[in-house]
Design a protein around this motif. Structure first.
Motif, PDB file in Angstrom:
ATOM      1  N   PRO A  40       0.835  -1.200   0.000  1.00  0.00           N
ATOM      2  CA  PRO A  40       0.000   0.000   0.000  1.00  0.00           C
ATOM      3  C   PRO A  40       0.876   1.259   0.000  1.00  0.00           C
ATOM      4  N   SER A  41       0.404   2.261  -0.628  1.00  0.00           N
ATOM      5  CA  SER A  41       1.094   3.546  -0.593  1.00  0.00           C
ATOM      6  C   SER A  41       0.022   4.617  -0.633  1.00  0.00           C
ATOM      7  N   ALA A  42       0.426   5.826  -0.314  1.00  0.00           N
ATOM      8  CA  ALA A  42      -0.550   6.919  -0.306  1.00  0.00           C
ATOM      9  C   ALA A  42      -1.142   7.104  -1.694  1.00  0.00           C
ATOM     10  N   ARG A  99      -1.460   4.868  -4.049  1.00  0.00           N
ATOM     11  CA  ARG A  99      -2.356   3.767  -4.367  1.00  0.00           C
ATOM     12  C   ARG A  99      -3.702   3.956  -3.669  1.00  0.00           C
ATOM     13  N   GLU A 100      -3.632   4.346  -2.408  1.00  0.00           N
ATOM     14  CA  GLU A 100      -4.894   4.558  -1.666  1.00  0.00           C
ATOM     15  C   GLU A 100      -5.704   5.682  -2.284  1.00  0.00           C
ATOM     16  N   ALA A 101      -5.003   6.708  -2.743  1.00  0.00           N
ATOM     17  CA  ALA A 101      -5.722   7.827  -3.381  1.00  0.00           C
ATOM     18  C   ALA A 101      -6.408   7.352  -4.652  1.00  0.00           C
ATOM     19  N   GLU A 120      -7.390   4.268  -5.265  1.00  0.00           N
ATOM     20  CA  GLU A 120      -8.525   3.401  -4.904  1.00  0.00           C
ATOM     21  C   GLU A 120      -9.735   4.241  -4.501  1.00  0.00           C
ATOM     22  N   ARG A 121      -9.481   5.370  -3.825  1.00  0.00           N
ATOM     23  CA  ARG A 121     -10.605   6.245  -3.446  1.00  0.00           C
ATOM     24  C   ARG A 121     -11.274   6.788  -4.704  1.00  0.00           C
ATOM     25  N   ASN A 127     -11.342   5.297  -7.494  1.00  0.00           N
ATOM     26  CA  ASN A 127     -12.033   4.182  -8.146  1.00  0.00           C
ATOM     27  C   ASN A 127     -13.449   4.004  -7.619  1.00  0.00           C
ATOM     28  N   THR A 134      -4.590   0.024 -10.605  1.00  0.00           N
ATOM     29  CA  THR A 134      -3.779   0.000  -9.388  1.00  0.00           C
ATOM     30  C   THR A 134      -3.040  -1.328  -9.228  1.00  0.00           C
ATOM     31  N   GLN A 135      -3.200  -2.203 -10.209  1.00  0.00           N
ATOM     32  CA  GLN A 135      -2.526  -3.507 -10.155  1.00  0.00           C
ATOM     33  C   GLN A 135      -1.950  -3.824 -11.516  1.00  0.00           C
TER      34      GLN A 135
END
Ligand SMILES: [Fe+2]
Length: 398
Positions: A8-10, A12-14, A16-17, A19, A31-32
């Motif tokens: 996880p990274s910031a 990646r999380e951004a 996903e949000r 998404n 993201t993958q």
């Protein structure tokens, strides 16, 4: 793929949000990394087939057929139970389903009615008097006859009386009907490329037969005698010049509808003292006699004989192979698993899996195989590897 990429990274999380919001527009922010289920091919990983289902979004709906064997002594009795219901039912199963059968499901394919990505198999029982009404469809289909005799399939006016070991084809675009006008139940295995056509969403069926009917108006009236296929094409290397080799409206299919078990068995017996193929034993391929190609554009059918004590070498292919045991006892090792088999057992070797066959019985073993090899060839994806006696990987088809 390095492990770091999946942490996880910031950022990646951004993503996903985002998404969560973008999904409503039917888009996905990547993201993958891509992760095909099969990998690798050329790196020797031993008998481990390699590859696994991907996780997350890139793995959505990804499924992988597993090696599996259906033991006849376990599944066969269900035919008797279906037949018992048919005898006592208010409405016979054939009336509500047009068939009395069970379908084989691969444990890796989520309950779908298929044994591999491209292949469906049903085992059917026809009681005396049963008729499966005349119809025509897109899938290529076949039946491998398991009962000693009785039952028939009429294809494009050719009536084929079923006997154990027969292969009867109903190629795409041929009118056909089945039934049992004998006095004992008939059992056969239906094999189709149905899942492929469903995947491509080009499956169709029609039941409005335009020709002459008989048998309660549900069957076509035969216009050829039993044996028509053999009469036209039964002499090896000689084909009739006065007929079209296209029967029905299908394409790239064999004009021979009936391959007789007795003839197949005699041909295998005549070759049993030859060296054979180290990966397959003594094999015969069913072909379109007019072209030499596989009987269907999608599926290849073959019969193979393994002599007592014979152990084939390890082989793997990008094609799936589905087997029915006609005679004998033995085992097929698939990766680290051993599947023993005897008469009428059925098993599947999914693509990419290393396998070898062993005849452990005192007599010759006979397997019938169905493979999606022709399809893989047509799309430029057929490859095969073997292992030589020193266990080195050799490219059989690269
Ligand atoms: Fe059919």
């Amino acid at each position: 793929m390095s492990e770091a990429k999946t942490l996880p990274s910031a950022a990646r999380e951004a993503m996903e949000r985002l998404n969560a919001e973008a999904g409503g527009l039917n888009i996905w922010l990547r993201t993958q990394a891509n992760a095909p289920a099969q990998r690798p091919w050329f790196k020797d990983g031993g008998l481990d087939p390699g590859g696994a289902l991907a996780a997350g979004r890139v793995g959505a709906n990804q499924m992988k057929a597993l090696p599996h064997r259906w033991r006849w002594r376990e599944i066969g009795p269900y035919l008797d139970r279906i037949a018992e219901i048919a005898r006592t039912a208010d409405v016979s199963p054939i009336e509500f389903a047009d068939r009395q059968q069970f379908l084989l499901t691969n444990p890796g394919l989520g309950g779908r009615l298929q044994v591999a990505a491209t292949i469906r198999c049903a085992v059917s029982i026809y009681l005396p008097g049963d008729v499966a009404p005349v119809h025509i469809h897109a899938p290529n289909a076949s039946r491998t006859i398991l009962s000693d005799n009785g039952g028939y399939t009429t294809i494009e006016g050719e009536r084929c009386e079923a006997t154990r070991g027969d292969l009867i084809l109903t190629p795409n675009g041929t009118w056909h009907d089945h039934g049992n006008d004998g006095s004992t139940p008939v059992v056969w295995a239906d094999i189709l490329d149905f899942p492929l056509l469903e995947f491509l969403d080009c499956n169709w069926i029609d039941e409005d037969f335009p020709g002459e009917r008989e048998g309660n108006a549900r069957a076509q009236k035969p216009s050829h005698a039993d044996g028509y296929s053999a009469k036209l094409y039964g002499a090896g290397g000689i084909v009739p010049a006065f007929v079209s080799h296209q029967r029905g409206i299908g394409h790239q299919t064999s004009p021979v509808f009936h391959y007789r078990g007795k003839a197949i068995r005699a041909a295998l017996a005549a070759l049993r003292d030859e060296a054979g193929d180290p990966y397959e034993g003594i094999t015969l391929k069913f072909v379109n006699p007019a072209t030499g190609a596989s009987v269907f554009p999608t599926l290849d059918y073959s019969a193979q004989l393994l002599r007592p004590g014979e152990e084939t070498r390890w082989k793997r292919e990008t094609a799936n192979v589905f087997y029915i045991v006609l005679e004998g006892q033995g085992a097929t090792e698939i990766g680290g698993d051993s599947f023993d088999w005897e008469e009428n057992d059925i098993f599947v070797v999914p693509n990419f899996r290393w396998r070898r066959h062993l005849n452990r019985g005192p007599k010759d073993a006979v397997l019938y195989a169905v493979s999606d090899l022709p399809l893989l060839e047509k799309i430029g994806q057929y490859r095969a590897q073997g292992r030589d006696p020193g266990d080195a990987v050799v490219q059989l088809v690269s």
